[in-house]
Scaffold this motif. Structure first.
Motif, PDB file in Angstrom:
ATOM      1  N   GLN A  38       0.865  -1.169   0.000  1.00 59.75           N
ATOM      2  CA  GLN A  38       0.000   0.000   0.000  1.00 59.75           C
ATOM      3  C   GLN A  38       0.902   1.220   0.000  1.00 59.75           C
ATOM      4  OE1 GLN A  38      -2.221  -0.790   3.615  1.00 59.75           O
ATOM      5  NE2 GLN A  38      -4.065  -1.089   2.391  1.00 59.75           N
ATOM      6  N   TRP A  39       0.553   2.199  -0.801  1.00 60.53           N
ATOM      7  CA  TRP A  39       1.299   3.451  -0.857  1.00 60.53           C
ATOM      8  C   TRP A  39       0.389   4.597  -0.454  1.00 60.53           C
ATOM      9  CZ3 TRP A  39       3.675   3.145  -6.458  1.00 60.53           C
ATOM     10  CH2 TRP A  39       4.599   2.096  -6.520  1.00 60.53           C
ATOM     11  N   SER A  40       0.961   5.544   0.246  1.00 67.25           N
ATOM     12  CA  SER A  40       0.216   6.767   0.565  1.00 67.25           C
ATOM     13  C   SER A  40       0.201   7.654  -0.676  1.00 67.25           C
ATOM     14  CB  SER A  40       0.892   7.505   1.721  1.00 67.25           C
ATOM     15  OG  SER A  40       2.143   8.026   1.300  1.00 67.25           O
ATOM     16  N   ARG A  41      -0.696   8.611  -0.659  1.00 69.32           N
ATOM     17  CA  ARG A  41      -0.769   9.553  -1.789  1.00 69.32           C
ATOM     18  C   ARG A  41       0.570  10.260  -1.989  1.00 69.32           C
ATOM     19  NH1 ARG A  41      -3.835  11.407  -5.318  1.00 69.32           N
ATOM     20  NH2 ARG A  41      -5.860  10.694  -4.637  1.00 69.32           N
ATOM     21  N   GLY A  42       1.222  10.613  -0.878  1.00 73.40           N
ATOM     22  CA  GLY A  42       2.522  11.276  -0.974  1.00 73.40           C
ATOM     23  C   GLY A  42       3.572  10.422  -1.646  1.00 73.40           C
ATOM     24  N   PHE A  43       3.515   9.102  -1.445  1.00 71.22           N
ATOM     25  CA  PHE A  43       4.488   8.222  -2.084  1.00 71.22           C
ATOM     26  C   PHE A  43       4.269   8.191  -3.591  1.00 71.22           C
ATOM     27  CE2 PHE A  43       6.612   4.190  -3.125  1.00 71.22           C
ATOM     28  CZ  PHE A  43       7.824   4.411  -2.502  1.00 71.22           C
ATOM     29  N   TYR A  44       3.002   8.110  -4.007  1.00 74.07           N
ATOM     30  CA  TYR A  44       2.707   8.194  -5.450  1.00 74.07           C
ATOM     31  C   TYR A  44       3.265   9.492  -6.022  1.00 74.07           C
ATOM     32  CZ  TYR A  44      -0.692   4.303  -5.548  1.00 74.07           C
ATOM     33  OH  TYR A  44      -1.294   3.080  -5.498  1.00 74.07           O
ATOM     34  N   GLU A  45       3.053  10.592  -5.298  1.00 73.00           N
ATOM     35  CA  GLU A  45       3.512  11.886  -5.787  1.00 73.00           C
ATOM     36  C   GLU A  45       5.030  11.952  -5.903  1.00 73.00           C
ATOM     37  OE1 GLU A  45       1.713  15.345  -4.068  1.00 73.00           O
ATOM     38  OE2 GLU A  45      -0.283  14.433  -4.152  1.00 73.00           O
ATOM     39  N   LEU A  46       5.749  11.384  -4.929  1.00 74.99           N
ATOM     40  CA  LEU A  46       7.213  11.359  -5.012  1.00 74.99           C
ATOM     41  C   LEU A  46       7.678  10.664  -6.288  1.00 74.99           C
ATOM     42  CD1 LEU A  46       8.282  10.446  -1.367  1.00 74.99           C
ATOM     43  CD2 LEU A  46       8.650  12.621  -2.537  1.00 74.99           C
ATOM     44  N   LEU A  47       7.014   9.566  -6.624  1.00 79.21           N
ATOM     45  CA  LEU A  47       7.395   8.799  -7.810  1.00 79.21           C
ATOM     46  C   LEU A  47       6.812   9.377  -9.090  1.00 79.21           C
ATOM     47  CD1 LEU A  47       7.015   5.144  -6.457  1.00 79.21           C
ATOM     48  CD2 LEU A  47       9.084   6.554  -6.562  1.00 79.21           C
ATOM     49  N   GLY A  48       5.918  10.354  -8.969  1.00 80.96           N
ATOM     50  CA  GLY A  48       5.296  10.947 -10.143  1.00 80.96           C
ATOM     51  C   GLY A  48       4.256  10.050 -10.780  1.00 80.96           C
ATOM     52  N   LEU A  49       3.625   9.208  -9.969  1.00 78.35           N
ATOM     53  CA  LEU A  49       2.661   8.239 -10.489  1.00 78.35           C
ATOM     54  C   LEU A  49       1.234   8.607 -10.106  1.00 78.35           C
ATOM     55  CD1 LEU A  49       4.643   4.996  -9.591  1.00 78.35           C
ATOM     56  CD2 LEU A  49       4.432   6.062 -11.847  1.00 78.35           C
ATOM     57  N   HIS A  71      16.991   4.995 -10.453  1.00 76.67           N
ATOM     58  CA  HIS A  71      17.978   5.164 -11.524  1.00 76.67           C
ATOM     59  C   HIS A  71      18.900   3.944 -11.558  1.00 76.67           C
ATOM     60  CE1 HIS A  71      21.396   6.756 -13.744  1.00 76.67           C
ATOM     61  NE2 HIS A  71      20.577   7.708 -14.185  1.00 76.67           N
ATOM     62  N   PRO A  72      19.212   3.406 -12.749  1.00 81.49           N
ATOM     63  CA  PRO A  72      20.046   2.196 -12.847  1.00 81.49           C
ATOM     64  C   PRO A  72      21.382   2.298 -12.106  1.00 81.49           C
ATOM     65  CG  PRO A  72      19.135   2.735 -14.991  1.00 81.49           C
ATOM     66  CD  PRO A  72      18.762   3.868 -14.060  1.00 81.49           C
ATOM     67  N   ASP A  73      21.991   3.482 -12.097  1.00 87.09           N
ATOM     68  CA  ASP A  73      23.276   3.641 -11.414  1.00 87.09           C
ATOM     69  C   ASP A  73      23.140   3.635  -9.889  1.00 87.09           C
ATOM     70  OD1 ASP A  73      24.501   3.796 -13.884  1.00 87.09           O
ATOM     71  OD2 ASP A  73      24.602   5.998 -13.874  1.00 87.09           O
ATOM     72  N   ILE A 106      13.525   8.003 -11.508  1.00 84.85           N
ATOM     73  CA  ILE A 106      13.145   8.514 -12.822  1.00 84.85           C
ATOM     74  C   ILE A 106      11.624   8.500 -12.872  1.00 84.85           C
ATOM     75  CG2 ILE A 106      13.329   8.224 -15.315  1.00 84.85           C
ATOM     76  CD1 ILE A 106      15.855   6.481 -14.707  1.00 84.85           C
ATOM     77  N   ARG A 107      11.053   9.674 -12.967  1.00 86.09           N
ATOM     78  CA  ARG A 107       9.596   9.788 -13.034  1.00 86.09           C
ATOM     79  C   ARG A 107       9.126   9.423 -14.446  1.00 86.09           C
ATOM     80  NH1 ARG A 107       7.585  15.029  -9.989  1.00 86.09           N
ATOM     81  NH2 ARG A 107       7.290  13.977  -8.010  1.00 86.09           N
ATOM     82  N   PRO A 108       7.865   9.068 -14.581  1.00 87.29           N
ATOM     83  CA  PRO A 108       7.341   8.684 -15.899  1.00 87.29           C
ATOM     84  C   PRO A 108       7.553   9.748 -16.985  1.00 87.29           C
ATOM     85  CG  PRO A 108       5.765   8.095 -14.215  1.00 87.29           C
ATOM     86  CD  PRO A 108       6.846   8.894 -13.541  1.00 87.29           C
ATOM     87  N   ASN A 109       7.607  11.017 -16.603  1.00 87.11           N
ATOM     88  CA  ASN A 109       7.824  12.074 -17.598  1.00 87.11           C
ATOM     89  C   ASN A 109       9.308  12.262 -17.933  1.00 87.11           C
ATOM     90  OD1 ASN A 109       8.872  13.485 -15.418  1.00 87.11           O
ATOM     91  ND2 ASN A 109       7.280  15.049 -15.388  1.00 87.11           N
ATOM     92  N   GLY A 110      10.173  11.405 -17.347  1.00 92.10           N
ATOM     93  CA  GLY A 110      11.604  11.437 -17.657  1.00 92.10           C
ATOM     94  C   GLY A 110      12.441  12.295 -16.734  1.00 92.10           C
ATOM     95  N   THR A 111      11.834  13.062 -15.847  1.00 94.15           N
ATOM     96  CA  THR A 111      12.617  13.900 -14.945  1.00 94.15           C
ATOM     97  C   THR A 111      13.228  13.058 -13.833  1.00 94.15           C
ATOM     98  OG1 THR A 111      10.701  14.443 -13.580  1.00 94.15           O
ATOM     99  CG2 THR A 111      11.220  15.967 -15.370  1.00 94.15           C
ATOM    100  N   LEU A 112      14.386  13.514 -13.375  1.00 97.54           N
ATOM    101  CA  LEU A 112      15.069  12.868 -12.246  1.00 97.54           C
ATOM    102  C   LEU A 112      14.723  13.614 -10.973  1.00 97.54           C
ATOM    103  CD1 LEU A 112      18.671  12.244 -13.610  1.00 97.54           C
ATOM    104  CD2 LEU A 112      16.838  10.580 -13.331  1.00 97.54           C
ATOM    105  N   ARG A 113      14.625  12.864  -9.897  1.00 98.61           N
ATOM    106  CA  ARG A 113      14.384  13.471  -8.592  1.00 98.61           C
ATOM    107  C   ARG A 113      15.227  12.735  -7.567  1.00 98.61           C
ATOM    108  NH1 ARG A 113       8.606  15.043  -5.934  1.00 98.61           N
ATOM    109  NH2 ARG A 113       9.500  16.152  -4.179  1.00 98.61           N
ATOM    110  N   TRP A 114      15.921  13.502  -6.729  1.00 92.83           N
ATOM    111  CA  TRP A 114      16.678  12.904  -5.631  1.00 92.83           C
ATOM    112  C   TRP A 114      15.718  12.606  -4.489  1.00 92.83           C
ATOM    113  CZ3 TRP A 114      21.457  11.041  -5.371  1.00 92.83           C
ATOM    114  CH2 TRP A 114      22.360  11.407  -6.380  1.00 92.83           C
ATOM    115  N   ILE A 115      15.861  11.419  -3.924  1.00 95.23           N
ATOM    116  CA  ILE A 115      15.016  10.963  -2.824  1.00 95.23           C
ATOM    117  C   ILE A 115      15.928  10.510  -1.686  1.00 95.23           C
ATOM    118  CG2 ILE A 115      13.396   9.138  -2.098  1.00 95.23           C
ATOM    119  CD1 ILE A 115      12.074  10.946  -4.059  1.00 95.23           C
ATOM    120  N   TYR A 116      15.538  10.814  -0.475  1.00 91.84           N
ATOM    121  CA  TYR A 116      16.168  10.204   0.689  1.00 91.84           C
ATOM    122  C   TYR A 116      15.182   9.180   1.198  1.00 91.84           C
ATOM    123  CZ  TYR A 116      18.044   9.221   5.240  1.00 91.84           C
ATOM    124  OH  TYR A 116      18.539   8.553   6.329  1.00 91.84           O
ATOM    125  N   GLY A 117      15.594   7.927   1.212  1.00 93.57           N
ATOM    126  CA  GLY A 117      14.693   6.865   1.634  1.00 93.57           C
ATOM    127  C   GLY A 117      15.210   6.139   2.857  1.00 93.57           C
TER     128      GLY A 117
END
Length: 110
Positions: free
Chosen positions: A35-46, A63-65, A90-101
């Motif tokens: 289960q994902w929260s709405r915020g998690f979907y937003e982080l991933l751009g989904l 990101h593969p690297d 890598i979001r579906p629109n191709g943009t990169l986003r740094w995440i601290y997990g």
């Protein structure tokens, strides 16, 4: 200022915190059902209406690297290995986003 006395429900607190902190939460049971929260979907751009929560979807977005060696994300979580650090998604629109997990395994909760 946010008034917590009757004006906001507990169900509204998590989205409020996620929005203000750009955070998201997820959980998984022993069978791997997530289960994902709405915020998690937003982080991933989904879009929550289109994406199905899964380890595969999370790994696809990393990101593969920045993927960790031979073990998949799901294997690391199921083996209770702490996952913590910064990585790119890598979001579906191709943009990169740094995440601290940071993941933490909690057992025995109902």
């Amino acid at each position: 200022m946010l008034d917590f006395e009757g004006s906001i429900s507990l169900a509204d607190i998590l989205p409020f915190i996620e929005e203000k902190l750009s955070a998201g939460l997820w959980r998984s049971d022993v069978a791997g059902q997530m289960q994902w929260s709405r915020g998690f979907y937003e982080l991933l751009g989904l879009d929550p209406r289109l994406a199905t929560p899964s380890y595969t979807e999370i790994e696809r977005r990393i990101h593969p690297d920045d993927r960790s060696g031979t073990r998949s994300f799901g294997e690391r979580v199921s083996n209770r290995l702490l996952l913590e650090g910064e990585f790119r998604i890598i979001r579906p629109n191709g943009t990169l986003r740094w995440i601290y997990g940071r993941t933490e395994t909690l057992c025995g909760f109902r």
